[in-house]
Design a protein around this motif. Sequence first.
Motif, PDB file in Angstrom:
ATOM      1  N   TRP A  30       0.846  -1.215   0.000  1.00 52.74           N
ATOM      2  CA  TRP A  30       0.000   0.000   0.000  1.00 52.74           C
ATOM      3  C   TRP A  30       0.873   1.254   0.000  1.00 52.74           C
ATOM      4  CZ3 TRP A  30      -3.468   1.933   4.637  1.00 52.74           C
ATOM      5  CH2 TRP A  30      -4.238   3.020   4.199  1.00 52.74           C
ATOM      6  N   PRO A  51       0.844   3.543   9.593  1.00 51.61           N
ATOM      7  CA  PRO A  51       0.170   2.246   9.393  1.00 51.61           C
ATOM      8  C   PRO A  51       1.138   1.065   9.363  1.00 51.61           C
ATOM      9  CG  PRO A  51       0.015   3.612   7.391  1.00 51.61           C
ATOM     10  CD  PRO A  51       0.555   4.480   8.475  1.00 51.61           C
ATOM     11  N   MET A 101       3.460   6.637  16.416  1.00 55.34           N
ATOM     12  CA  MET A 101       2.719   7.837  16.859  1.00 55.34           C
ATOM     13  C   MET A 101       3.549   9.097  16.611  1.00 55.34           C
ATOM     14  SD  MET A 101      -0.076   6.875  18.713  1.00 55.34           S
ATOM     15  CE  MET A 101      -0.148   7.847  20.143  1.00 55.34           C
ATOM     16  N   VAL A 104       3.165  10.186  13.010  1.00 63.23           N
ATOM     17  CA  VAL A 104       1.927  10.869  12.608  1.00 63.23           C
ATOM     18  C   VAL A 104       1.827  12.261  13.252  1.00 63.23           C
ATOM     19  CG1 VAL A 104       0.414   9.672  14.272  1.00 63.23           C
ATOM     20  CG2 VAL A 104      -0.566  10.621  12.243  1.00 63.23           C
ATOM     21  N   HIS A 120     -10.734   7.969  15.890  1.00 69.94           N
ATOM     22  CA  HIS A 120      -9.596   7.053  15.705  1.00 69.94           C
ATOM     23  C   HIS A 120      -8.442   7.434  16.639  1.00 69.94           C
ATOM     24  CE1 HIS A 120      -6.320   4.880  13.678  1.00 69.94           C
ATOM     25  NE2 HIS A 120      -5.675   6.031  13.584  1.00 69.94           N
ATOM     26  N   SER A 121      -8.121   8.736  16.668  1.00 64.12           N
ATOM     27  CA  SER A 121      -6.977   9.144  17.487  1.00 64.12           C
ATOM     28  C   SER A 121      -7.298   9.043  18.981  1.00 64.12           C
ATOM     29  CB  SER A 121      -6.527  10.562  17.117  1.00 64.12           C
ATOM     30  OG  SER A 121      -7.557  11.483  17.331  1.00 64.12           O
ATOM     31  N   LEU A 125      -5.021   6.568  21.053  1.00 63.89           N
ATOM     32  CA  LEU A 125      -4.121   7.032  22.118  1.00 63.89           C
ATOM     33  C   LEU A 125      -4.455   6.339  23.446  1.00 63.89           C
ATOM     34  CD1 LEU A 125      -1.763   8.954  22.764  1.00 63.89           C
ATOM     35  CD2 LEU A 125      -3.450  10.660  23.450  1.00 63.89           C
ATOM     36  N   ILE A 178      -7.686   3.056   8.672  1.00 56.47           N
ATOM     37  CA  ILE A 178      -7.632   2.684   7.249  1.00 56.47           C
ATOM     38  C   ILE A 178      -8.762   3.396   6.487  1.00 56.47           C
ATOM     39  CG2 ILE A 178      -8.154   0.744   5.697  1.00 56.47           C
ATOM     40  CD1 ILE A 178      -6.511  -1.046   7.597  1.00 56.47           C
ATOM     41  N   LYS A 181      -8.089   7.130   6.154  1.00 56.07           N
ATOM     42  CA  LYS A 181      -7.008   7.429   5.209  1.00 56.07           C
ATOM     43  C   LYS A 181      -7.502   7.292   3.765  1.00 56.07           C
ATOM     44  CE  LYS A 181      -2.751   8.152   3.891  1.00 56.07           C
ATOM     45  NZ  LYS A 181      -2.213   9.525   3.920  1.00 56.07           N
ATOM     46  N   PHE A 184      -9.670  10.295   3.022  1.00 55.89           N
ATOM     47  CA  PHE A 184      -8.864  11.526   2.868  1.00 55.89           C
ATOM     48  C   PHE A 184      -8.092  11.536   1.546  1.00 55.89           C
ATOM     49  CE2 PHE A 184      -8.030  11.624   7.754  1.00 55.89           C
ATOM     50  CZ  PHE A 184      -9.296  12.148   7.970  1.00 55.89           C
TER      51      PHE A 184
HETATM   52  C1  HEM Z   1      -3.781   9.459  13.429  1.00 51.56           C
HETATM   53  C2  HEM Z   1      -3.361   5.898  16.672  1.00 51.56           C
HETATM   54  C3  HEM Z   1      -3.484   2.616  13.108  1.00 51.56           C
HETATM   55  C4  HEM Z   1      -4.410   6.159   9.957  1.00 51.56           C
HETATM   56  C5  HEM Z   1      -3.609   8.775  14.608  1.00 51.56           C
HETATM   57  C6  HEM Z   1      -3.462   9.391  15.896  1.00 51.56           C
HETATM   58  C7  HEM Z   1      -3.368   8.399  16.807  1.00 51.56           C
HETATM   59  C8  HEM Z   1      -3.429   7.140  16.111  1.00 51.56           C
HETATM   60  C9  HEM Z   1      -3.231   8.533  18.319  1.00 51.56           C
HETATM   61  C10 HEM Z   1      -3.475  10.898  16.197  1.00 51.56           C
HETATM   62  C11 HEM Z   1      -2.223  11.583  15.753  1.00 51.56           C
HETATM   63  C12 HEM Z   1      -2.363  13.080  15.776  1.00 51.56           C
HETATM   64  O1  HEM Z   1      -3.408  13.581  16.155  1.00 51.56           O
HETATM   65  O2  HEM Z   1      -1.389  13.764  15.378  1.00 51.56           O
HETATM   66  C13 HEM Z   1      -3.400   4.698  15.985  1.00 51.56           C
HETATM   67  C14 HEM Z   1      -3.316   3.382  16.609  1.00 51.56           C
HETATM   68  C15 HEM Z   1      -3.352   2.473  15.613  1.00 51.56           C
HETATM   69  C16 HEM Z   1      -3.454   3.196  14.352  1.00 51.56           C
HETATM   70  C17 HEM Z   1      -3.199   3.083  18.087  1.00 51.56           C
HETATM   71  C18 HEM Z   1      -3.254   0.986  15.848  1.00 51.56           C
HETATM   72  C19 HEM Z   1      -3.660   0.095  15.056  1.00 51.56           C
HETATM   73  C20 HEM Z   1      -3.704   3.292  11.938  1.00 51.56           C
HETATM   74  C21 HEM Z   1      -3.765   2.685  10.634  1.00 51.56           C
HETATM   75  C22 HEM Z   1      -4.029   3.670   9.749  1.00 51.56           C
HETATM   76  C23 HEM Z   1      -4.131   4.911  10.495  1.00 51.56           C
HETATM   77  C24 HEM Z   1      -3.566   1.182  10.324  1.00 51.56           C
HETATM   78  C25 HEM Z   1      -4.155   3.482   8.275  1.00 51.56           C
HETATM   79  C26 HEM Z   1      -3.655   4.326   7.429  1.00 51.56           C
HETATM   80  C27 HEM Z   1      -4.367   7.339  10.642  1.00 51.56           C
HETATM   81  C28 HEM Z   1      -4.631   8.644  10.039  1.00 51.56           C
HETATM   82  C29 HEM Z   1      -4.413   9.592  11.041  1.00 51.56           C
HETATM   83  C30 HEM Z   1      -4.047   8.868  12.238  1.00 51.56           C
HETATM   84  C31 HEM Z   1      -5.070   8.901   8.602  1.00 51.56           C
HETATM   85  C32 HEM Z   1      -4.546  11.130  10.900  1.00 51.56           C
HETATM   86  C33 HEM Z   1      -5.963  11.557  11.120  1.00 51.56           C
HETATM   87  C34 HEM Z   1      -6.408  11.398  12.548  1.00 51.56           C
HETATM   88  O3  HEM Z   1      -5.821  12.008  13.446  1.00 51.56           O
HETATM   89  O4  HEM Z   1      -7.327  10.605  12.767  1.00 51.56           O
HETATM   90  N1  HEM Z   1      -3.569   7.400  14.757  1.00 51.56           N
HETATM   91  N2  HEM Z   1      -3.486   4.542  14.633  1.00 51.56           N
HETATM   92  N3  HEM Z   1      -3.918   4.644  11.825  1.00 51.56           N
HETATM   93  N4  HEM Z   1      -4.024   7.515  11.962  1.00 51.56           N
HETATM   94 FE1  HEM Z   1      -3.757   6.028  13.275  1.00 51.56          FE
END
Ligand code: HEM
Length: 260
Positions: A30, A51, A101, A104, A120-121, A125, A178, A181, A184
Amino acid sequence: MAMENFKHFLVVLSVAAAAGLVSIIFVLIWVLHFREGLAWDGGPAEFNWHPVLMVIGFIFLQGTAIIVYRIPWTWHRSKLMMKFIHAGLNLLAFILAVISMVAVFDFHNAAKIPNMYSLHSWVGLAAVILYGLQLVLGVGMYLMPFTPASWRAAFMPLHVYGGLFLFTSVIAVALMGITEKLIFSLSNPKYKDSPPEAIFVNVLGLLLVVFGALILWIATRKSWKRPSEQILHTLHTDGGVESDVPNEETCGDVRKRSCK
Ligand code: HEM
Ligand code: HEM
């Protein structure tokens, strides 16, 4: 020591391993083929570590850590060694989740995108923080020689429930991430038009669900549980098995097969 339904165990373990490994290959394809690749430059390629490291660490390694005690080929190994492997894999999963983390947050800050606005976040977290707590309590309870056996036994149901709950939550968080993303980043054609990337990444989500379901199946079969040290010790009357752990550790568990 023979395991009940060994063939059934082998099939479930093999399918789980295949689903987990193919998920890792899918997430790499991907980001490397459909997206911007991997880099540490504050841009989208830095986000892509998020991811990748979550799937490798927080899902695959955590899932593996959860079932290591269940692998019958390890039952002749000392419980202490298996505890180090279980704790070590969980620690590695935690470290990769933290790096993921950082990737991102860094990407958001560089692009001036707000942090922590999505569901999600929030759930993600919370899962990382509670996982850290589970790790510290796990070390304190089961690796510190001075912790009373009665505490170990009393805490075990909470440790097992907490571990399974966190693992399930992390799969749900990944599915949310997923979906976000894809919404977006796909434009022309959009997510709703089902371009190849959307189909491919939807399949990645399904693989994660299959991996999670099979790990949970293995971890909740009473008959596949590692026998208590007492049983193993009785079977190995030559004294080849180290009995470093008081039996109460698992006898306090609701799953008492090994204590009969
Ligand atoms: C953002 C946790 C998996 C896509 C975030 C943020 C956290 C987080 C805490 C916030 C970061 C911020 O605000 O700057 C996790 C955890 C995962 C996980 C614990 C465990 C599986 C994934 C996966 C994807 C993904 C597999 C796929 C692409 C995103 C995206 C954001 C993001 C697009 C930015 C938008 C947002 O804040 O929601 N993630 N994530 N995450 N994550 Fe994940
Ligand atoms: C068992 C999760 C950290 C020691 C388990 C089980 C789960 C789990 C789901 C049940 C496995 C089974 O029934 O076969 C986790 C998670 C952790 C973590 C998610 C990290 C966040 C630790 C640490 C230790 C530890 C650091 C310290 C050694 C144990 C022990 C058992 C166990 C002794 C019982 C195994 C048995 O009797 O068969 N853990 N654990 N855990 N865990 Fe952890």
